[in-house]
Design a protein around this motif. Structure first.
Motif, PDB file in Angstrom:
ATOM      1  N   PHE A   7      41.764  32.860  42.808  1.00  0.00           N
ATOM      2  CA  PHE A   7      40.986  34.163  42.702  1.00  0.00           C
ATOM      3  C   PHE A   7      40.940  35.314  43.705  1.00  0.00           C
ATOM      4  CE2 PHE A   7      39.245  31.019  39.922  1.00  0.00           C
ATOM      5  CZ  PHE A   7      39.256  31.674  38.740  1.00  0.00           C
ATOM      6  N   PHE A   8      41.064  34.774  45.196  1.00  0.00           N
ATOM      7  CA  PHE A   8      40.791  35.432  46.362  1.00  0.00           C
ATOM      8  C   PHE A   8      41.909  36.305  46.532  1.00  0.00           C
ATOM      9  CE2 PHE A   8      40.196  36.057  50.863  1.00  0.00           C
ATOM     10  CZ  PHE A   8      39.133  36.845  50.762  1.00  0.00           C
ATOM     11  N   THR A   9      43.183  35.628  46.423  1.00  0.00           N
ATOM     12  CA  THR A   9      44.358  36.447  46.729  1.00  0.00           C
ATOM     13  C   THR A   9      44.669  37.259  45.615  1.00  0.00           C
ATOM     14  OG1 THR A   9      45.763  34.558  45.907  1.00  0.00           O
ATOM     15  CG2 THR A   9      45.290  34.537  48.167  1.00  0.00           C
ATOM     16  N   GLU A  10      44.309  37.027  44.420  1.00  0.00           N
ATOM     17  CA  GLU A  10      44.346  37.924  43.287  1.00  0.00           C
ATOM     18  C   GLU A  10      43.510  39.128  43.365  1.00  0.00           C
ATOM     19  OE1 GLU A  10      46.137  39.643  40.132  1.00  0.00           O
ATOM     20  OE2 GLU A  10      46.772  37.506  40.765  1.00  0.00           O
ATOM     21  N   GLY A  11      42.316  39.145  43.789  1.00  0.00           N
ATOM     22  CA  GLY A  11      41.538  40.206  44.162  1.00  0.00           C
ATOM     23  C   GLY A  11      42.054  41.123  45.339  1.00  0.00           C
ATOM     24  N   ASN A  12      42.689  40.269  46.383  1.00  0.00           N
ATOM     25  CA  ASN A  12      43.215  41.015  47.373  1.00  0.00           C
ATOM     26  C   ASN A  12      44.408  41.844  47.015  1.00  0.00           C
ATOM     27  OD1 ASN A  12      41.028  40.534  49.178  1.00  0.00           O
ATOM     28  ND2 ASN A  12      42.088  38.666  50.093  1.00  0.00           N
ATOM     29  N   ALA A  13      45.275  41.265  46.395  1.00  0.00           N
ATOM     30  CA  ALA A  13      46.473  41.759  45.794  1.00  0.00           C
ATOM     31  C   ALA A  13      46.318  42.929  45.006  1.00  0.00           C
ATOM     32  CB  ALA A  13      47.235  40.831  45.258  1.00  0.00           C
ATOM     33  N   LEU A  14      45.263  42.982  44.020  1.00  0.00           N
ATOM     34  CA  LEU A  14      45.020  43.896  43.085  1.00  0.00           C
ATOM     35  C   LEU A  14      44.386  45.180  43.977  1.00  0.00           C
ATOM     36  CD1 LEU A  14      44.729  44.693  40.018  1.00  0.00           C
ATOM     37  CD2 LEU A  14      42.049  43.928  40.213  1.00  0.00           C
ATOM     38  N   ALA A  15      43.614  44.906  45.254  1.00  0.00           N
ATOM     39  CA  ALA A  15      43.113  46.178  45.727  1.00  0.00           C
ATOM     40  C   ALA A  15      44.175  46.635  46.650  1.00  0.00           C
ATOM     41  CB  ALA A  15      42.081  45.471  46.952  1.00  0.00           C
ATOM     42  N   TYR A  16      45.346  46.202  46.802  1.00  0.00           N
ATOM     43  CA  TYR A  16      46.210  46.812  47.478  1.00  0.00           C
ATOM     44  C   TYR A  16      47.445  47.679  46.690  1.00  0.00           C
ATOM     45  CZ  TYR A  16      44.361  45.329  51.890  1.00  0.00           C
ATOM     46  OH  TYR A  16      43.470  45.174  52.922  1.00  0.00           O
ATOM     47  N   ALA A  52      48.138  53.444  39.506  1.00  0.00           N
ATOM     48  CA  ALA A  52      48.926  53.465  38.367  1.00  0.00           C
ATOM     49  C   ALA A  52      49.014  52.033  37.935  1.00  0.00           C
ATOM     50  CB  ALA A  52      50.104  54.198  38.376  1.00  0.00           C
ATOM     51  N   GLU A  53      49.321  51.275  38.910  1.00  0.00           N
ATOM     52  CA  GLU A  53      49.389  49.734  38.608  1.00  0.00           C
ATOM     53  C   GLU A  53      48.134  49.219  38.309  1.00  0.00           C
ATOM     54  OE1 GLU A  53      51.636  47.699  41.635  1.00  0.00           O
ATOM     55  OE2 GLU A  53      53.208  49.124  41.459  1.00  0.00           O
ATOM     56  N   CYS A  54      46.968  49.194  38.793  1.00  0.00           N
ATOM     57  CA  CYS A  54      45.876  48.567  38.663  1.00  0.00           C
ATOM     58  C   CYS A  54      44.965  49.007  37.545  1.00  0.00           C
ATOM     59  CB  CYS A  54      45.218  48.441  40.218  1.00  0.00           C
ATOM     60  SG  CYS A  54      44.505  49.923  40.576  1.00  0.00           S
ATOM     61  N   ILE A  55      45.044  50.366  37.468  1.00  0.00           N
ATOM     62  CA  ILE A  55      43.910  50.708  36.543  1.00  0.00           C
ATOM     63  C   ILE A  55      44.067  50.235  35.033  1.00  0.00           C
ATOM     64  CG2 ILE A  55      43.157  52.818  35.257  1.00  0.00           C
ATOM     65  CD1 ILE A  55      42.806  54.398  38.130  1.00  0.00           C
ATOM     66  N   PRO A  56      45.257  50.001  34.400  1.00  0.00           N
ATOM     67  CA  PRO A  56      45.475  49.623  33.158  1.00  0.00           C
ATOM     68  C   PRO A  56      45.018  48.162  33.118  1.00  0.00           C
ATOM     69  CG  PRO A  56      47.493  50.804  33.826  1.00  0.00           C
ATOM     70  CD  PRO A  56      46.535  50.810  35.094  1.00  0.00           C
ATOM     71  N   LYS A  57      44.749  47.531  34.187  1.00  0.00           N
ATOM     72  CA  LYS A  57      44.560  45.940  33.948  1.00  0.00           C
ATOM     73  C   LYS A  57      42.912  46.062  33.844  1.00  0.00           C
ATOM     74  CE  LYS A  57      48.135  44.226  37.081  1.00  0.00           C
ATOM     75  NZ  LYS A  57      48.322  43.625  38.126  1.00  0.00           N
ATOM     76  N   ILE A  68      39.213  45.882  32.723  1.00  0.00           N
ATOM     77  CA  ILE A  68      38.512  45.842  31.487  1.00  0.00           C
ATOM     78  C   ILE A  68      37.060  46.338  31.440  1.00  0.00           C
ATOM     79  CG2 ILE A  68      37.353  44.327  29.533  1.00  0.00           C
ATOM     80  CD1 ILE A  68      40.202  42.580  30.106  1.00  0.00           C
ATOM     81  N   PHE A  69      36.312  45.747  32.347  1.00  0.00           N
ATOM     82  CA  PHE A  69      34.952  46.376  32.814  1.00  0.00           C
ATOM     83  C   PHE A  69      34.743  47.522  33.748  1.00  0.00           C
ATOM     84  CE2 PHE A  69      34.546  42.032  30.835  1.00  0.00           C
ATOM     85  CZ  PHE A  69      33.882  42.316  29.795  1.00  0.00           C
ATOM     86  N   VAL A 100      37.126  47.225  41.979  1.00  0.00           N
ATOM     87  CA  VAL A 100      37.399  46.752  40.843  1.00  0.00           C
ATOM     88  C   VAL A 100      36.081  45.598  40.853  1.00  0.00           C
ATOM     89  CG1 VAL A 100      38.697  44.926  41.869  1.00  0.00           C
ATOM     90  CG2 VAL A 100      38.678  45.165  39.400  1.00  0.00           C
ATOM     91  N   TYR A 101      35.516  45.626  39.753  1.00  0.00           N
ATOM     92  CA  TYR A 101      34.454  44.621  39.577  1.00  0.00           C
ATOM     93  C   TYR A 101      34.940  42.938  39.696  1.00  0.00           C
ATOM     94  CZ  TYR A 101      31.506  48.483  37.619  1.00  0.00           C
ATOM     95  OH  TYR A 101      31.004  49.732  37.393  1.00  0.00           O
ATOM     96  N   PRO A 102      34.085  42.274  39.977  1.00  0.00           N
ATOM     97  CA  PRO A 102      34.266  40.911  40.051  1.00  0.00           C
ATOM     98  C   PRO A 102      34.850  40.433  38.932  1.00  0.00           C
ATOM     99  CG  PRO A 102      32.502  41.389  41.263  1.00  0.00           C
ATOM    100  CD  PRO A 102      32.702  42.540  40.742  1.00  0.00           C
ATOM    101  N   ILE A 103      34.099  40.758  37.646  1.00  0.00           N
ATOM    102  CA  ILE A 103      34.665  40.069  36.409  1.00  0.00           C
ATOM    103  C   ILE A 103      35.999  40.461  36.123  1.00  0.00           C
ATOM    104  CG2 ILE A 103      33.630  42.093  34.982  1.00  0.00           C
ATOM    105  CD1 ILE A 103      33.644  38.313  33.807  1.00  0.00           C
ATOM    106  N   ASP A 104      36.448  41.623  36.538  1.00  0.00           N
ATOM    107  CA  ASP A 104      37.937  42.110  36.100  1.00  0.00           C
ATOM    108  C   ASP A 104      38.914  41.222  36.941  1.00  0.00           C
ATOM    109  OD1 ASP A 104      37.686  43.768  34.232  1.00  0.00           O
ATOM    110  OD2 ASP A 104      37.361  45.618  35.329  1.00  0.00           O
ATOM    111  N   VAL A 105      38.457  41.028  38.255  1.00  0.00           N
ATOM    112  CA  VAL A 105      39.248  40.159  39.254  1.00  0.00           C
ATOM    113  C   VAL A 105      39.347  38.794  38.551  1.00  0.00           C
ATOM    114  CG1 VAL A 105      39.351  39.076  41.578  1.00  0.00           C
ATOM    115  CG2 VAL A 105      38.924  41.561  41.268  1.00  0.00           C
ATOM    116  N   PHE A 106      38.136  38.088  38.059  1.00  0.00           N
ATOM    117  CA  PHE A 106      38.386  36.897  37.324  1.00  0.00           C
ATOM    118  C   PHE A 106      39.113  36.851  36.076  1.00  0.00           C
ATOM    119  CE2 PHE A 106      36.392  33.936  34.285  1.00  0.00           C
ATOM    120  CZ  PHE A 106      36.357  32.601  34.981  1.00  0.00           C
ATOM    121  N   LEU A 107      39.169  37.802  35.277  1.00  0.00           N
ATOM    122  CA  LEU A 107      39.683  38.060  34.087  1.00  0.00           C
ATOM    123  C   LEU A 107      41.195  37.970  34.495  1.00  0.00           C
ATOM    124  CD1 LEU A 107      37.565  39.999  31.530  1.00  0.00           C
ATOM    125  CD2 LEU A 107      37.787  37.308  31.690  1.00  0.00           C
TER     126      LEU A 107
END
Length: 97
Positions: free
Chosen positions: A23-32, A36-41, A43-44, A55-62
């Motif tokens: 979870f933690f590394t996924e959120g960090n990877a998403l932030a960087y 164009a890559e992260c907005i399609p992922k 949901i909330f 990004v909202y935490p629920i999106d990081v979780f999903l």
């Protein structure tokens, strides 16, 4: 009986390591990622955010649920929480009179 508590005790560090990995590394990877890559992922999270780090935490979780380790983390979390509750309720309900 003591083996079960030892397994419970060992599941706490396993939970923490897997949590950090999934979870933690996924959120960090998403932030960087680029926008164009992260907005399609998302949901909330609204599509109008300026940075991917908003990004909202629920999106990081999903998004992290795509990693199979996250399911092990969730199972271990439930085990850490509910095993002591189960043991306590079992000792209180089945106490000899």
């Amino acid at each position: 009986m003591k083996k079960r508590w030892l397994i419970w005790l060992l599941s706490i560090p396993a939970f923490m390591v897997i949590y950090l990995e999934s979870f933690f590394t996924e959120g960090n990877a998403l932030a960087y990622n680029s926008q164009a890559e992260c907005i399609p992922k998302f949901i909330f999270t609204p599509k109008t955010v300026q940075y991917c780090s908003e990004v909202y935490p629920i999106d990081v979780f999903l998004i992290a649920l795509k990693n199979p380790l996250s399911y092990i983390c969730i199972i271990l979390g439930f085990f850490i929480i509910f095993y002591p509750v189960f043991r306590l309720s079992k000792s209180l309900l089945y106490r000899p009179k």
